[in-house]
Design a protein around this motif. Structure first.
Motif, mmCIF file in Angstrom:
data_model
loop_
_atom_site.group_PDB
_atom_site.id
_atom_site.type_symbol
_atom_site.label_atom_id
_atom_site.label_comp_id
_atom_site.label_asym_id
_atom_site.label_seq_id
_atom_site.Cartn_x
_atom_site.Cartn_y
_atom_site.Cartn_z
ATOM 1 N N ASP A 72 0.827 -1.205 0.000
ATOM 2 C CA ASP A 72 0.000 0.000 0.000
ATOM 3 C C ASP A 72 0.862 1.256 0.000
ATOM 4 N N GLY A 73 0.223 2.353 -0.294
ATOM 5 C CA GLY A 73 0.892 3.646 -0.360
ATOM 6 C C GLY A 73 0.027 4.591 -1.157
ATOM 7 N N ALA A 74 0.424 5.856 -1.236
ATOM 8 C CA ALA A 74 -0.330 6.802 -2.036
ATOM 9 C C ALA A 74 -0.488 6.281 -3.459
ATOM 10 N N ALA A 75 0.556 5.616 -3.977
ATOM 11 C CA ALA A 75 0.486 4.915 -5.260
ATOM 12 C C ALA A 75 0.951 3.478 -4.993
ATOM 13 N N PRO A 76 0.038 2.521 -4.822
ATOM 14 C CA PRO A 76 0.420 1.155 -4.461
ATOM 15 C C PRO A 76 1.437 0.562 -5.437
ATOM 16 N N LEU A 77 2.360 -0.223 -4.876
ATOM 17 C CA LEU A 77 3.403 -0.861 -5.668
ATOM 18 C C LEU A 77 3.061 -2.334 -5.867
ATOM 19 N N ILE A 78 3.177 -2.805 -7.108
ATOM 20 C CA ILE A 78 2.961 -4.211 -7.419
ATOM 21 C C ILE A 78 4.300 -4.814 -7.832
ATOM 22 N N VAL A 79 4.689 -5.880 -7.159
ATOM 23 C CA VAL A 79 5.921 -6.601 -7.473
ATOM 24 C C VAL A 79 5.527 -7.941 -8.074
ATOM 25 N N ARG A 80 6.070 -8.267 -9.230
ATOM 26 C CA ARG A 80 5.748 -9.508 -9.931
ATOM 27 C C ARG A 80 6.893 -10.510 -9.835
ATOM 28 N N ASN A 81 6.538 -11.768 -9.629
ATOM 29 C CA ASN A 81 7.509 -12.859 -9.676
ATOM 30 C C ASN A 81 7.296 -13.562 -11.018
ATOM 31 N N GLU A 82 8.003 -13.099 -12.035
ATOM 32 C CA GLU A 82 7.753 -13.563 -13.398
ATOM 33 C C GLU A 82 8.024 -15.052 -13.563
ATOM 34 N N ASP A 83 8.991 -15.596 -12.842
ATOM 35 C CA ASP A 83 9.289 -17.025 -12.950
ATOM 36 C C ASP A 83 8.084 -17.863 -12.535
ATOM 37 N N VAL A 84 7.452 -17.479 -11.419
ATOM 38 C CA VAL A 84 6.286 -18.218 -10.938
ATOM 39 C C VAL A 84 5.103 -18.020 -11.880
ATOM 40 N N ILE A 85 4.904 -16.793 -12.353
ATOM 41 C CA ILE A 85 3.790 -16.504 -13.267
ATOM 42 C C ILE A 85 3.899 -17.369 -14.524
ATOM 43 N N GLU A 86 5.110 -17.463 -15.052
ATOM 44 C CA GLU A 86 5.316 -18.243 -16.276
ATOM 45 C C GLU A 86 5.161 -19.744 -16.006
ATOM 46 N N ALA A 87 5.768 -20.218 -14.931
ATOM 47 C CA ALA A 87 5.720 -21.653 -14.636
ATOM 48 C C ALA A 87 4.295 -22.126 -14.346
ATOM 49 N N ALA A 88 3.516 -21.278 -13.680
ATOM 50 C CA ALA A 88 2.139 -21.644 -13.328
ATOM 51 C C ALA A 88 1.144 -21.290 -14.426
ATOM 52 N N ARG A 89 1.645 -20.690 -15.513
ATOM 53 C CA ARG A 89 0.810 -20.309 -16.653
ATOM 54 C C ARG A 89 -0.361 -19.414 -16.222
ATOM 55 N N ILE A 90 -0.013 -18.368 -15.512
ATOM 56 C CA ILE A 90 -1.011 -17.425 -15.011
ATOM 57 C C ILE A 90 -1.269 -16.353 -16.070
ATOM 58 N N SER A 91 -2.523 -16.145 -16.411
ATOM 59 C CA SER A 91 -2.875 -15.112 -17.380
ATOM 60 C C SER A 91 -2.834 -13.742 -16.721
ATOM 61 N N GLU A 92 -2.747 -12.695 -17.532
ATOM 62 C CA GLU A 92 -2.767 -11.335 -16.985
ATOM 63 C C GLU A 92 -4.071 -11.059 -16.260
ATOM 64 N N ALA A 93 -5.164 -11.602 -16.784
ATOM 65 C CA ALA A 93 -6.465 -11.398 -16.142
ATOM 66 C C ALA A 93 -6.504 -12.042 -14.760
ATOM 67 N N ASP A 94 -5.951 -13.254 -14.643
ATOM 68 C CA ASP A 94 -5.927 -13.933 -13.347
ATOM 69 C C ASP A 94 -5.027 -13.194 -12.359
ATOM 70 N N PHE A 95 -3.869 -12.737 -12.842
ATOM 71 C CA PHE A 95 -2.968 -11.980 -11.964
ATOM 72 C C PHE A 95 -3.664 -10.710 -11.475
ATOM 73 N N ALA A 96 -4.285 -9.986 -12.384
ATOM 74 C CA ALA A 96 -4.951 -8.738 -12.030
ATOM 75 C C ALA A 96 -6.087 -8.972 -11.040
ATOM 76 N N SER A 97 -6.805 -10.089 -11.202
ATOM 77 C CA SER A 97 -7.925 -10.388 -10.307
ATOM 78 C C SER A 97 -7.453 -10.597 -8.873
ATOM 79 N N VAL A 98 -6.404 -11.405 -8.712
ATOM 80 C CA VAL A 98 -5.877 -11.649 -7.362
ATOM 81 C C VAL A 98 -5.273 -10.367 -6.793
ATOM 82 N N CYS A 99 -4.561 -9.623 -7.624
ATOM 83 C CA CYS A 99 -3.952 -8.375 -7.174
ATOM 84 C C CYS A 99 -5.010 -7.397 -6.677
#
Length: 222
Positions: A72-99
């Motif tokens: 959290d913050g005045a402008a929240p920061l999102i940190v991505r773990n690209e290795d996990v996203i790729e290995a788990a085949r996570i779509s951008e829509a799924d990532f955005a939903s959980v985020c």
């Protein structure tokens, strides 16, 4: 044990940070465990206390596996773990939903803890980020990057205890790291406290309320 409880650790940490008292610092705690520690530092340094809330972005079918984090913050920061996203085949829509869900939880917790108080203005200030200890350092790294984005003059990470290797990995994330006890063989943070009972939401609210001056806007933004 090196520390009796979080208040004891906070008082000892405050002594190591007294040189910053005349720099009008802002103390930032990672809740919930970091709040009692940070409260002792804020009191000793006559500094305002606020929170940095971090939530893991878990893989939908394996929530314990982090594919990122949101801070959290005045402008929240999102940190991505690209290795996990790729290995788990996570779509951008799924990532955005959980985020989005985790960001909503952060906002809910901030309202619970501090009400409608605005985020502190950190630009040009000395910011001291505090937790009760560090294990892997993932949440700490995300929090430091979020605070750094807000333009403090100096960013200090201060913790009672941490693994030596994690501290080495965090060296570039803060201008200064203050750690009272570090160990090559670590285990869990709770091993270094005689009393490591869970900190409740009520305790967090009470601590923040006790340290909040009557004119909260001027105190946080001074």
């Amino acid at each position: 044990m090196p520390f009796h409880d979080r208040a004891d650790a906070g008082r000892r940490l405050a002594k190591a940070l007294l040189s910053y008292k005349n720099k009008a610092p802002i103390v930032l705690a990672l809740p919930r465990g970091g709040v009692p520690v940070a409260a002792e530092v804020a009191h000793a340094l006559d500094a305002p206390l606020d929170l940095v809330l971090v939530r893991k972005i878990g893989v939908p079918f394996h929530p314990e596996l982090a594919m990122g984090a949101v801070v959290d913050g005045a402008a929240p920061l999102i940190v991505r773990n690209e290795d996990v996203i790729e290995a788990a085949r996570i779509s951008e829509a799924d990532f955005a939903s959980v985020c989005t869900r985790e960001l909503a939880e952060i906002q809910r917790r901030r309202r619970l803890y501090v009400g409608e108080r605005p985020h502190p203005q950190l630009k040009g200030r000395v910011a001291i980020l505090i937790d009760d200890g560090i294990a892997t350092g993932a949440s700490t790294r995300a929090a430091l990057r979020s605070v750094r984005k807000q333009g403090p003059e100096m960013l200090i990470l201060a913790v009672p205890v941490a693994p030596s290797e994690t501290l080495r990995q965090l060296q570039g994330e803060a201008d200064t790291i203050v750690c009272l006890e570090s160990y090559e063989e670590f285990g869990a943070v709770g091993f270094y406290y005689s009393d490591f009972r869970q900190v409740s939401d009520t305790e967090v609210r009470e601590i923040l309320a006790a340290l909040q001056p009557a004119d909260s806007t001027s105190a946080v933004g001074r």
